[in-house]
Motif scaffolding. Structure first.
Motif, PDB file in Angstrom:
ATOM      1  N   ILE A 683       0.857  -1.181   0.000  1.00 38.91           N
ATOM      2  CA  ILE A 683       0.000   0.000   0.000  1.00 38.91           C
ATOM      3  C   ILE A 683       0.896   1.234   0.000  1.00 38.91           C
ATOM      4  N   ILE A 684       0.670   2.132  -0.959  1.00 39.93           N
ATOM      5  CA  ILE A 684       1.490   3.330  -1.095  1.00 39.93           C
ATOM      6  C   ILE A 684       0.592   4.562  -1.141  1.00 39.93           C
ATOM      7  N   VAL A 685       1.197   5.735  -0.925  1.00 36.46           N
ATOM      8  CA  VAL A 685       0.453   6.989  -0.892  1.00 36.46           C
ATOM      9  C   VAL A 685       1.106   7.970  -1.851  1.00 36.46           C
ATOM     10  N   GLY A 686       0.296   8.563  -2.751  1.00 40.52           N
ATOM     11  CA  GLY A 686       0.808   9.544  -3.692  1.00 40.52           C
ATOM     12  C   GLY A 686       0.951  10.916  -3.048  1.00 40.52           C
ATOM     13  N   TYR A 687       1.670  11.803  -3.719  1.00 32.78           N
ATOM     14  CA  TYR A 687       1.820  13.162  -3.219  1.00 32.78           C
ATOM     15  C   TYR A 687       0.483  13.898  -3.164  1.00 32.78           C
TER      16      TYR A 687
END
Length: 722
Positions: A683-687
């Motif tokens: 799970i990743i988070v964008g700017y």
């Protein structure tokens, strides 16, 4: 007596002569039929089947199908799923799958993109008309007859009589009803006009006829059109008050078939074929089926109007790829489109929780141990995971949990930890090693609430959880641990089975802990003086060369990292059985388990000392998981290495890597990711705050409304991190 005997004897002789006469009469007739090498042909109608089911049925080409953008595929079950936004606070989950074969008959993979069904023959009911056309070996027309299922001969009462030793081509076709199929004519004996509005079935075979005997032609007709079975389920939001104008295009009604090849020539005027979705026993579930006569390609199902929860959904449509001869199910489930603005997200092997700025907590995934609090509080009713023989229940979407005023959250496998704004720690879930720190080894259970931890070691600054244990870091830099300790992974000076209450770790007296990173079987810390210490299992080299001959380090000992001084270390990262160090200059060092190439060192050999990871520079953060790792550059580029069988690298396929590789499928700049050292998902988070997920979703950890699927590329999660 003699007269009686003669009478009986004459009677016997008469009966014998009569029987012989009848036998000779029948033989004479049969001789007329099969004499001179003539063979009789009889039809054995075995049934009908769909020819096969193919993958890539939901069209993933965004330019022609923006409605279905975001399609994923389950490589194991051949189910394709798309998440489709609707007007208002709703989302449509579309899943497309082949119709299941008959009982006891499964699917057999032939290639990655083509699943062929094993023979699944359905009996043709009595009274169905079908035509048999015979051609000789040169393709010349010989004869034709009409048959009716349930009868032993043709409708004219005569069997085909063909030359023994000769090869014939037999063509069988039907509309699967009592209508007589079209006949062939002497002017055009190899083709005929057929309707696209009926279930046209076809079979052909070449066979050598044996003379002076009866030959049997076993026939299994194949459906030439595509059957689409649609289910619209609005159970989660209530009855759809209006569903109208449902149709599918292109549909060709007047066509021509080449009987010798089975090839269909479609008319030039495709139309929209309407069909009806009607209530079953449940008013929230509408179903309908239709046959589509069209060549292989993209078809569009459209809804002129739907009213969902008082919100009108005009002119909605979805594209799908159809192949003639398939029988497919399109299931449409309407759910509320929940986008949660969160401050923190935490994920384990099979559950995920998220915390909002206001202190609300949401969760998805496994609920059996009580890791999401009491299930009676959840808006979604937990469902049993398909394919399992024992009781395992999950929710598939993020639901609000029965706890608030959260300041920080953490999870281990099956357990959830919530630090409240008033400094109190509450826990729930799996507790078989005492990992909840509440003085017992009893789970809180699926109807149990969050339990307060009685902790007197100081003001809690942070909670760090992994595997089956948890650590508390206090404001004054002291470290406490609870849970599994078989491999000394708590660093409390022994290898006792478990610790049911929080115990202060050993080896760090007089030091102030600044950072903590926990893998599944080891833990490493950085102190305020810039030194690194570790404890736990070291079978795989995850604690590097710590200078101790035993594989378990029961108390924290200093780890010497010759490549950098302590002040140059930006962060520590612990994977399942490995450790990464990120320096202030953006260089990554790695040690430990590498059997899947998760260290990104170009091979699959474990390391027992830190090595510089090649091909990585200007790294802002690095994260390690069960058998893979990712790195993010200062410009937001995403790199990954390791095991990828579940799509956890997000490359769009399942190819694994032993070196860090740029993930080109993710074009948005990435700011951060979640630590989940035992996970097979990422799970990743964008700017921009958008949260993305990929990998193993068998346990619904991504909150996409799905379960038992795997994602090989990143999908938008219903979370936004501000």
């Amino acid at each position: 007596m003699e007269k009686q005997f003669l009478t009986k004897n004459r009677t016997f002789i008469f009966l014998c002569l009569s029987t012989l006469f009848l036998f000779l009469s029948c033989r004479s007739a049969n001789d007329d039929t099969i004499k001179d090498g003539i063979g009789i042909l009889k039809i054995n109608m075995r049934g009908t089947e769909f020819s096969g089911n193919e993958r890539s049925m939901l069209d993933a080409i965004a330019s022609i199908s923006p409605f279905m953008k975001g399609t994923i595929r389950n490589e194991n079950t051949d189910v394709e799923i798309a998440r489709i936004p609707l007007k208002g606070d709703y989302v449509l989950i579309a899943s497309l799958s082949p119709e299941a074969p008959a009982s006891g008959q499964g699917l057999q993979a032939s290639t990655l993109n083509n699943i062929q069904a094993k023979s699944s023959i359905s009996k043709v009911p009595n009274g169905v008309k079908y035509r048999v056309v015979v051609y000789d070996s040169e393709g010349g027309y010989v004869d034709q007859k009409v048959y009716t299922t349930g009868q032993n001969t043709s409708d004219d009462g005569q069997d085909f009589k063909l030359n023994g030793g000769s090869t014939y081509k037999f063509v069988v076709f039907s509309y699967n009803n009592a209508e007589v199929p079209p006949s062939v004519t002497s002017t055009d004996p190899k083709s005929c006009d057929i309707s696209g509005n009926q279930d046209f079935m076809y079979y052909t075979k070449e066979m050598v006829i044996s003379g002076q005997t009866t030959n049997y032609l076993d026939v299994v007709m194949q459906h030439k059109y595509t059957q689409v079975n649609v289910t619209l389920n609005t159970s989660e939001i209530g009855v759809a008050t209006e569903v109208s104008g449902v149709g599918i295009t292109p549909h060709h009604a007047n066509n021509k078939i080449d009987l010798t090849t089975g090839a269909i020539t479609y008319d030039n005027t495709p139309v929209i074929k309407p069909f009806t979705l009607s209530n079953s026993l449940d008013p929230n579930i509408l179903t309908g089926s239709t046959l589509i006569c069209a060549p292989e390609g993209t078809a569009t199902i459209s809804f002129a109007s739907m009213i969902l929860g008082g919100e009108k959904q005009p002119n909605r449509s979805t594209a799908l790829h159809v192949t003639p001869g398939n029988n497919i199910n399109l299931k449409l489930t309407v759910q509320r489109n929940l986008t949660i603005n969160v401050m923190q997200i935490a994920s384990s092997w099979y559950h995920t929780v998220a915390m909002t700025a206001s202190g609300d907590v949401y969760g998805t995934g496994h609920v059996e141990y009580g890791e999401l609090g009491p299930v009676s509080f959840l808006q979604e009713k937990p469902a049993k995971r398909p394919g399992w023989g024992f009781s395992e229940y999950y929710i598939r979407n993020f639901n609000k949990l029965n706890i608030d005023n959260a300041k920080k959250i953490a999870v281990s496998d099956g357990s959830t930890y919530v630090l409240k704004k008033n400094g109190e720690l509450y826990v729930a879930g799996l507790n078989d090693f005492g990992q909840l720190g509440i003085g017992t080894r009893k789970d809180t259970g699926s109807e149990g609430n969050f339990v307060k931890v009685e902790f007197f070691g100081g003001v809690i600054k942070d909670i760090i959880a992994a595997g089956l244990r948890v650590f508390i870091l206090t404001e004054d830099g002291k470290l406490f641990a609870a849970g599994r300790n078989k491999d000394a992974e708590l660093g409390v000076g022994d290898t006792d089975d478990s610790k049911q209450n929080f115990v202060r770790v050993k080896g760090l007296d007089g030091l102030q802990v600044e950072q903590v990173a926990a893998g599944e079987y080891h833990v490493i810390v950085k102190t305020t003086d810039g030194k690194v210490y570790g404890a736990g299992r070291n079978y795989s080299g995850q604690l590097a060369d710590i200078g101790d001959p035993i594989p378990e380090i029961t108390v924290f000992k200093e780890i010497i990292i010759p490549q950098v001084a302590g002040k140059d270390i930006k962060s520590l990262v612990a994977g399942r059985k490995n450790t990464f160090i990120l320096t202030n200059t953006g260089v990554v060092l790695a040690t430990g388990e590498n059997d899947q190439g998760q260290l990104g060192l170009g091979d699959k050999k474990n390391r027992f000392g830190f090595e510089t990871v090649p091909f990585l520079s200007n790294i802002s953060s690095v994260y390690s998981y069960r058998n893979h790792a990712i790195a993010i550059t200062t410009s937001g580029e995403l790199y990954a290495s390791g095991y990828n069988r579940s799509g956890q690298l997000g490359t769009g396929d399942t190819k694994s890597f032993s070196s860090f590789t740029r993930i080109s499928t993710m074009t948005s700049p990435i700011a951060s990711a979640l630590y989940a050292p035992t996970a097979d998902h990422t799970i990743i988070v964008g700017y921009d705050g958008q949260v993305y997920g990929t990998g193993d979703n068998k346990y619904a950890v991504l909150g996409l409304g799905t379960i038992s699927v795997e994602y090989s590329s990143y999908k938008n999660l219903p979370l936004s991190k501000k």
